[in-house]
Design a protein around this motif. Structure first.
Motif, PDB file in Angstrom:
ATOM      1  N   GLY A  37      18.585   3.138  -1.784  1.00  0.00           N
ATOM      2  CA  GLY A  37      18.086   4.340  -2.753  1.00  0.00           C
ATOM      3  C   GLY A  37      17.121   3.861  -3.498  1.00  0.00           C
ATOM      4  N   ILE A  38      17.309   2.585  -4.288  1.00  0.00           N
ATOM      5  CA  ILE A  38      16.370   2.258  -5.503  1.00  0.00           C
ATOM      6  C   ILE A  38      15.028   1.888  -4.709  1.00  0.00           C
ATOM      7  N   ILE A  39      14.931   1.200  -3.475  1.00  0.00           N
ATOM      8  CA  ILE A  39      13.680   1.026  -2.957  1.00  0.00           C
ATOM      9  C   ILE A  39      13.207   2.303  -2.556  1.00  0.00           C
ATOM     10  N   VAL A  40      13.953   3.035  -1.754  1.00  0.00           N
ATOM     11  CA  VAL A  40      13.218   4.580  -1.421  1.00  0.00           C
ATOM     12  C   VAL A  40      12.884   5.289  -2.632  1.00  0.00           C
ATOM     13  N   ALA A  41      13.390   5.372  -3.735  1.00  0.00           N
ATOM     14  CA  ALA A  41      13.238   6.074  -4.934  1.00  0.00           C
ATOM     15  C   ALA A  41      11.621   5.375  -5.540  1.00  0.00           C
ATOM     16  N   PHE A  42      11.700   4.262  -5.770  1.00  0.00           N
ATOM     17  CA  PHE A  42      10.489   3.767  -6.147  1.00  0.00           C
ATOM     18  C   PHE A  42       9.220   4.060  -4.988  1.00  0.00           C
ATOM     19  N   VAL A  43       9.474   3.828  -3.919  1.00  0.00           N
ATOM     20  CA  VAL A  43       8.280   4.014  -3.167  1.00  0.00           C
ATOM     21  C   VAL A  43       7.886   5.547  -3.097  1.00  0.00           C
ATOM     22  N   ARG A  44       8.812   6.598  -3.172  1.00  0.00           N
ATOM     23  CA  ARG A  44       8.400   7.774  -3.330  1.00  0.00           C
ATOM     24  C   ARG A  44       7.847   8.196  -4.571  1.00  0.00           C
ATOM     25  N   ILE A  45       8.282   7.432  -5.752  1.00  0.00           N
ATOM     26  CA  ILE A  45       7.651   7.957  -7.098  1.00  0.00           C
ATOM     27  C   ILE A  45       6.129   7.482  -7.219  1.00  0.00           C
ATOM     28  N   LYS A  46       6.030   6.186  -6.670  1.00  0.00           N
ATOM     29  CA  LYS A  46       4.610   5.594  -6.698  1.00  0.00           C
ATOM     30  C   LYS A  46       3.897   6.189  -5.399  1.00  0.00           C
ATOM     31  N   GLN A  47       4.352   6.879  -4.513  1.00  0.00           N
ATOM     32  CA  GLN A  47       3.708   7.653  -3.687  1.00  0.00           C
ATOM     33  C   GLN A  47       2.707   6.798  -2.550  1.00  0.00           C
ATOM     34  N   LEU A  48       3.446   5.468  -2.113  1.00  0.00           N
ATOM     35  CA  LEU A  48       2.515   4.613  -1.474  1.00  0.00           C
ATOM     36  C   LEU A  48       2.397   5.386   0.026  1.00  0.00           C
ATOM     37  N   LYS A  49       1.268   5.029   0.243  1.00  0.00           N
ATOM     38  CA  LYS A  49       0.462   5.466   1.503  1.00  0.00           C
ATOM     39  C   LYS A  49       1.194   4.983   2.825  1.00  0.00           C
ATOM     40  N   ILE A  50       1.648   5.862   3.737  1.00  0.00           N
ATOM     41  CA  ILE A  50       2.318   5.652   5.051  1.00  0.00           C
ATOM     42  C   ILE A  50       3.779   5.555   4.645  1.00  0.00           C
ATOM     43  N   LEU A  51       4.215   4.638   3.719  1.00  0.00           N
ATOM     44  CA  LEU A  51       5.665   4.603   3.422  1.00  0.00           C
ATOM     45  C   LEU A  51       6.297   5.566   2.817  1.00  0.00           C
ATOM     46  N   ALA A  52       5.615   6.417   2.006  1.00  0.00           N
ATOM     47  CA  ALA A  52       6.090   7.449   1.283  1.00  0.00           C
ATOM     48  C   ALA A  52       6.412   8.679   2.216  1.00  0.00           C
ATOM     49  N   PRO A  53       5.449   9.114   3.159  1.00  0.00           N
ATOM     50  CA  PRO A  53       5.810   9.988   4.153  1.00  0.00           C
ATOM     51  C   PRO A  53       7.027   9.868   5.005  1.00  0.00           C
ATOM     52  N   LEU A  54       6.960   8.581   5.362  1.00  0.00           N
ATOM     53  CA  LEU A  54       8.140   8.071   6.296  1.00  0.00           C
ATOM     54  C   LEU A  54       9.465   8.129   5.482  1.00  0.00           C
ATOM     55  N   LEU A  55       9.629   7.696   4.406  1.00  0.00           N
ATOM     56  CA  LEU A  55      10.829   7.923   3.714  1.00  0.00           C
ATOM     57  C   LEU A  55      11.146   9.323   3.122  1.00  0.00           C
ATOM     58  N   ASN A  56      10.071   9.979   3.098  1.00  0.00           N
ATOM     59  CA  ASN A  56      10.409  11.297   2.851  1.00  0.00           C
ATOM     60  C   ASN A  56      11.087  12.056   4.040  1.00  0.00           C
ATOM     61  N   PHE A  57      10.708  11.721   5.064  1.00  0.00           N
ATOM     62  CA  PHE A  57      11.203  12.087   6.322  1.00  0.00           C
ATOM     63  C   PHE A  57      12.838  11.686   6.442  1.00  0.00           C
ATOM     64  N   TYR A  58      12.914  10.264   6.123  1.00  0.00           N
ATOM     65  CA  TYR A  58      14.204   9.830   6.300  1.00  0.00           C
ATOM     66  C   TYR A  58      15.003  10.485   5.317  1.00  0.00           C
ATOM     67  N   VAL A  59      14.766  10.881   4.002  1.00  0.00           N
ATOM     68  CA  VAL A  59      15.854  11.409   3.168  1.00  0.00           C
ATOM     69  C   VAL A  59      15.931  12.889   3.819  1.00  0.00           C
ATOM     70  N   SER A  60      14.793  13.463   3.931  1.00  0.00           N
ATOM     71  CA  SER A  60      15.087  14.842   4.369  1.00  0.00           C
ATOM     72  C   SER A  60      16.125  15.091   5.637  1.00  0.00           C
ATOM     73  N   PHE A  61      15.635  14.266   6.539  1.00  0.00           N
ATOM     74  CA  PHE A  61      16.803  14.387   7.818  1.00  0.00           C
ATOM     75  C   PHE A  61      17.913  13.902   7.415  1.00  0.00           C
ATOM     76  N   PHE A  62      18.431  12.718   6.714  1.00  0.00           N
ATOM     77  CA  PHE A  62      19.558  12.471   6.566  1.00  0.00           C
ATOM     78  C   PHE A  62      20.506  13.305   5.487  1.00  0.00           C
ATOM     79  N   ARG A  63      19.740  13.976   4.629  1.00  0.00           N
ATOM     80  CA  ARG A  63      20.518  14.848   3.797  1.00  0.00           C
ATOM     81  C   ARG A  63      20.473  16.342   4.108  1.00  0.00           C
ATOM     82  N   GLY A  64      19.759  16.484   5.556  1.00  0.00           N
ATOM     83  CA  GLY A  64      19.616  17.804   6.041  1.00  0.00           C
ATOM     84  C   GLY A  64      20.810  17.974   7.158  1.00  0.00           C
TER      85      GLY A  64
END
Length: 235
Positions: A37-64
Protein backbone atom coordinates in the motif's frame (compact mmCIF):
# COMPACT_ATOMS: atom_id res chain seq x y z
CA UNK A 1 -34.87 -27.54 20.51
CA UNK A 2 -32.40 -26.84 23.32
CA UNK A 3 -28.88 -25.51 23.15
CA UNK A 4 -26.18 -27.92 24.35
CA UNK A 5 -23.99 -25.68 26.53
CA UNK A 6 -21.54 -28.51 27.16
CA UNK A 7 -21.00 -28.96 23.43
CA UNK A 8 -20.32 -25.22 23.02
CA UNK A 9 -17.46 -25.59 25.51
CA UNK A 10 -16.21 -28.69 23.69
CA UNK A 11 -16.41 -26.86 20.35
CA UNK A 12 -14.54 -23.89 21.79
CA UNK A 13 -11.67 -26.15 22.83
CA UNK A 14 -11.47 -27.85 19.43
CA UNK A 15 -11.86 -24.71 17.31
CA UNK A 16 -9.39 -22.74 19.42
CA UNK A 17 -6.62 -25.09 18.22
CA UNK A 18 -6.64 -23.50 14.75
CA UNK A 19 -6.63 -19.91 16.02
CA UNK A 20 -2.84 -19.55 15.43
CA UNK A 21 -3.32 -20.43 11.75
CA UNK A 22 -6.16 -17.93 11.43
CA UNK A 23 -4.08 -15.19 13.05
CA UNK A 24 -1.17 -16.02 10.72
CA UNK A 25 -3.53 -15.80 7.74
CA UNK A 26 -4.64 -12.38 9.00
CA UNK A 27 -1.37 -10.78 10.12
CA UNK A 28 0.73 -11.84 7.12
CA UNK A 29 -1.53 -10.35 4.39
CA UNK A 30 -2.21 -7.18 6.39
CA UNK A 31 1.50 -6.53 7.08
CA UNK A 32 2.53 -7.29 3.50
CA UNK A 33 -0.49 -5.32 2.28
CA UNK A 34 0.66 -2.22 4.19
CA UNK A 35 4.07 -2.49 2.50
CA UNK A 36 2.38 -2.80 -0.91
CA UNK A 37 0.00 0.00 0.00
CA UNK A 38 2.85 2.42 0.75
CA UNK A 39 4.40 1.81 -2.68
CA UNK A 40 1.07 2.03 -4.50
CA UNK A 41 0.09 5.21 -2.61
CA UNK A 42 3.36 6.94 -3.52
CA UNK A 43 3.06 6.01 -7.19
CA UNK A 44 -0.52 7.24 -7.36
CA UNK A 45 0.24 10.48 -5.52
CA UNK A 46 3.22 11.23 -7.78
CA UNK A 47 1.11 10.23 -10.85
CA UNK A 48 3.97 8.33 -12.47
CA UNK A 49 3.32 7.58 -16.13
CA UNK A 50 2.30 4.02 -17.06
CA UNK A 51 2.57 2.78 -13.46
CA UNK A 52 -0.13 5.06 -12.03
CA UNK A 53 -2.91 3.93 -14.44
CA UNK A 54 -1.98 0.27 -13.86
CA UNK A 55 -2.08 0.68 -10.09
CA UNK A 56 -5.33 2.65 -10.31
CA UNK A 57 -6.80 -0.39 -12.07
CA UNK A 58 -5.33 -2.72 -9.42
CA UNK A 59 -6.87 -0.74 -6.56
CA UNK A 60 -10.21 -0.35 -8.33
CA UNK A 61 -10.44 -4.05 -9.20
CA UNK A 62 -9.49 -5.46 -5.80
CA UNK A 63 -11.62 -2.98 -3.87
CA UNK A 64 -14.56 -3.40 -6.24
CA UNK A 65 -14.76 -7.21 -6.23
CA UNK A 66 -15.32 -9.69 -3.37
CA UNK A 67 -12.37 -11.40 -1.70
CA UNK A 68 -13.83 -14.86 -2.37
CA UNK A 69 -13.47 -14.10 -6.08
CA UNK A 70 -9.82 -13.14 -5.59
CA UNK A 71 -9.17 -16.42 -3.81
CA UNK A 72 -10.87 -18.45 -6.53
CA UNK A 73 -9.18 -16.61 -9.40
CA UNK A 74 -5.74 -17.14 -7.89
CA UNK A 75 -6.45 -20.69 -6.68
CA UNK A 76 -7.58 -21.82 -10.14
CA UNK A 77 -5.64 -19.36 -12.31
CA UNK A 78 -2.09 -19.38 -10.93
CA UNK A 79 -1.61 -23.17 -11.35
CA UNK A 80 -2.53 -22.88 -15.03
CA UNK A 81 0.04 -20.11 -15.54
CA UNK A 82 2.72 -21.92 -13.52
CA UNK A 83 2.24 -25.21 -15.38
CA UNK A 84 2.30 -23.41 -18.74
CA UNK A 85 5.57 -21.65 -17.89
CA UNK A 86 7.12 -24.84 -16.52
CA UNK A 87 6.14 -26.72 -19.67
CA UNK A 88 7.45 -23.98 -21.97
CA UNK A 89 10.79 -23.84 -20.13
CA UNK A 90 10.86 -27.64 -19.72
CA UNK A 91 11.14 -27.40 -15.97
CA UNK A 92 10.54 -30.35 -13.68
CA UNK A 93 7.95 -28.51 -11.61
CA UNK A 94 4.19 -28.81 -11.14
CA UNK A 95 1.77 -26.41 -9.53
CA UNK A 96 0.30 -29.16 -7.34
CA UNK A 97 3.44 -28.97 -5.19
CA UNK A 98 2.53 -25.41 -4.15
CA UNK A 99 0.69 -25.35 -0.78
CA UNK A 100 -2.91 -24.20 -0.98
CA UNK A 101 -2.17 -21.79 1.85
CA UNK A 102 0.15 -19.86 -0.50
CA UNK A 103 -2.72 -19.10 -2.90
CA UNK A 104 -4.93 -17.90 -0.06
CA UNK A 105 -2.21 -15.68 1.39
CA UNK A 106 -1.45 -14.24 -2.05
CA UNK A 107 -5.12 -13.39 -2.66
CA UNK A 108 -5.55 -11.82 0.77
CA UNK A 109 -2.28 -9.88 0.45
CA UNK A 110 -3.25 -8.35 -2.88
CA UNK A 111 -6.66 -7.43 -1.46
CA UNK A 112 -5.12 -5.93 1.67
CA UNK A 113 -2.66 -3.96 -0.44
CA UNK A 114 -5.48 -2.31 -2.36
CA UNK A 115 -7.34 -1.29 0.80
CA UNK A 116 -4.16 -0.19 2.59
CA UNK A 117 -3.08 1.97 -0.35
CA UNK A 118 -6.26 4.04 -0.13
CA UNK A 119 -5.90 4.42 3.64
CA UNK A 120 -2.26 5.51 3.34
CA UNK A 121 -2.95 7.80 0.39
CA UNK A 122 -5.78 9.57 2.22
CA UNK A 123 -3.58 9.81 5.33
CA UNK A 124 -0.73 11.42 3.37
CA UNK A 125 -3.07 13.84 1.64
CA UNK A 126 -4.53 14.71 5.05
CA UNK A 127 -1.19 16.07 6.24
CA UNK A 128 -0.96 19.84 5.53
CA UNK A 129 1.09 20.59 2.41
CA UNK A 130 3.01 23.22 4.34
CA UNK A 131 4.78 20.53 6.36
CA UNK A 132 6.29 19.01 3.22
CA UNK A 133 7.38 22.46 2.07
CA UNK A 134 8.95 23.10 5.49
CA UNK A 135 10.83 19.80 5.20
CA UNK A 136 12.22 20.89 1.83
CA UNK A 137 13.19 24.24 3.36
CA UNK A 138 15.42 22.55 5.96
CA UNK A 139 17.10 20.44 3.30
CA UNK A 140 15.21 17.14 3.50
CA UNK A 141 14.64 15.14 0.32
CA UNK A 142 11.19 13.85 -0.63
CA UNK A 143 11.95 10.35 0.69
CA UNK A 144 13.39 11.72 3.94
CA UNK A 145 10.40 14.02 4.45
CA UNK A 146 8.01 11.16 3.86
CA UNK A 147 9.85 8.76 6.15
CA UNK A 148 10.50 11.18 9.03
CA UNK A 149 7.55 13.54 8.89
CA UNK A 150 4.63 12.72 6.61
CA UNK A 151 4.25 8.93 6.97
CA UNK A 152 4.31 8.89 10.81
CA UNK A 153 1.48 11.44 10.84
CA UNK A 154 -0.42 9.61 8.11
CA UNK A 155 -0.20 6.32 10.01
CA UNK A 156 -1.20 7.89 13.33
CA UNK A 157 -4.32 9.35 11.71
CA UNK A 158 -5.13 6.01 10.06
CA UNK A 159 -5.02 3.72 13.11
CA UNK A 160 -8.85 3.28 13.24
CA UNK A 161 -8.93 2.46 9.51
CA UNK A 162 -6.12 -0.08 9.82
CA UNK A 163 -7.95 -1.62 12.78
CA UNK A 164 -11.06 -2.05 10.63
CA UNK A 165 -8.97 -3.61 7.86
CA UNK A 166 -7.37 -6.07 10.29
CA UNK A 167 -10.71 -7.15 11.72
CA UNK A 168 -12.21 -7.35 8.23
CA UNK A 169 -9.44 -9.66 7.06
CA UNK A 170 -9.72 -11.71 10.24
CA UNK A 171 -13.28 -12.42 9.16
CA UNK A 172 -12.23 -12.87 5.51
CA UNK A 173 -10.00 -15.83 6.47
CA UNK A 174 -13.22 -17.82 6.88
CA UNK A 175 -13.42 -17.89 3.07
CA UNK A 176 -10.32 -20.11 2.99
CA UNK A 177 -12.55 -23.03 3.95
CA UNK A 178 -13.83 -23.00 0.35
CA UNK A 179 -10.40 -24.23 -0.76
CA UNK A 180 -10.04 -26.73 2.10
CA UNK A 181 -8.02 -24.63 4.55
CA UNK A 182 -9.03 -25.58 8.09
CA UNK A 183 -9.27 -22.20 9.85
CA UNK A 184 -11.80 -21.17 12.52
CA UNK A 185 -14.96 -21.48 10.42
CA UNK A 186 -13.70 -24.67 8.76
CA UNK A 187 -12.98 -26.18 12.16
CA UNK A 188 -16.47 -25.21 13.33
CA UNK A 189 -18.02 -27.02 10.35
CA UNK A 190 -15.94 -30.12 11.01
CA UNK A 191 -16.75 -30.18 14.73
CA UNK A 192 -20.46 -29.61 14.05
CA UNK A 193 -20.66 -32.33 11.38
CA UNK A 194 -19.86 -35.02 13.95
CA UNK A 195 -23.31 -34.79 15.58
CA UNK A 196 -24.99 -32.03 13.52
CA UNK A 197 -24.85 -29.44 16.31
CA UNK A 198 -24.15 -26.54 13.97
CA UNK A 199 -25.79 -23.89 16.14
CA UNK A 200 -23.55 -24.66 19.11
CA UNK A 201 -20.44 -24.86 16.92
CA UNK A 202 -21.10 -21.49 15.31
CA UNK A 203 -21.88 -19.90 18.66
CA UNK A 204 -18.44 -21.11 19.77
CA UNK A 205 -16.62 -19.80 16.70
CA UNK A 206 -18.54 -16.53 16.94
CA UNK A 207 -17.31 -16.07 20.50
CA UNK A 208 -13.72 -16.61 19.36
CA UNK A 209 -14.00 -14.10 16.49
CA UNK A 210 -15.65 -11.62 18.83
CA UNK A 211 -13.03 -12.10 21.53
CA UNK A 212 -10.14 -11.57 19.10
CA UNK A 213 -11.85 -8.48 17.66
CA UNK A 214 -12.27 -7.00 21.16
CA UNK A 215 -8.58 -7.58 21.92
CA UNK A 216 -7.51 -5.99 18.62
CA UNK A 217 -9.77 -2.98 19.20
CA UNK A 218 -8.44 -2.55 22.75
CA UNK A 219 -4.83 -2.77 21.55
CA UNK A 220 -5.50 -0.27 18.74
CA UNK A 221 -7.21 2.08 21.22
CA UNK A 222 -4.14 1.98 23.47
CA UNK A 223 -1.86 2.83 20.54
CA UNK A 224 -4.17 5.62 19.41
CA UNK A 225 -4.30 7.01 22.94
CA UNK A 226 -0.50 7.06 23.22
CA UNK A 227 -0.09 8.62 19.78
CA UNK A 228 -2.67 11.31 20.59
CA UNK A 229 -0.96 12.07 23.89
CA UNK A 230 2.41 12.32 22.14
CA UNK A 231 1.03 14.68 19.48
CA UNK A 232 -0.40 16.90 22.21
CA UNK A 233 2.95 17.01 23.95
CA UNK A 234 1.93 14.84 26.92
CA UNK A 235 4.35 12.58 28.70
Amino acid sequence: MTIDIAFIWHALQEIFKVLPLTLFMTCTPVCLGIFIGIIVAFVRIKQLKILAPLLNFYVSFFRGTPIIMHIMLIYFGIPIVVDAIAQALKLDFQSNTIPILFFVLLALTLSAGAYASEIIRSGILGVPQGQLEAAYAVGLTFSQAMRRLILPQAFSQSIPNFTNVFIGFLHATSLAFFVSIKELTGAANIVASVNLKFLEAFIAVGLIYWGVSIIVEWFAHQIEHRVTAYRKGSI
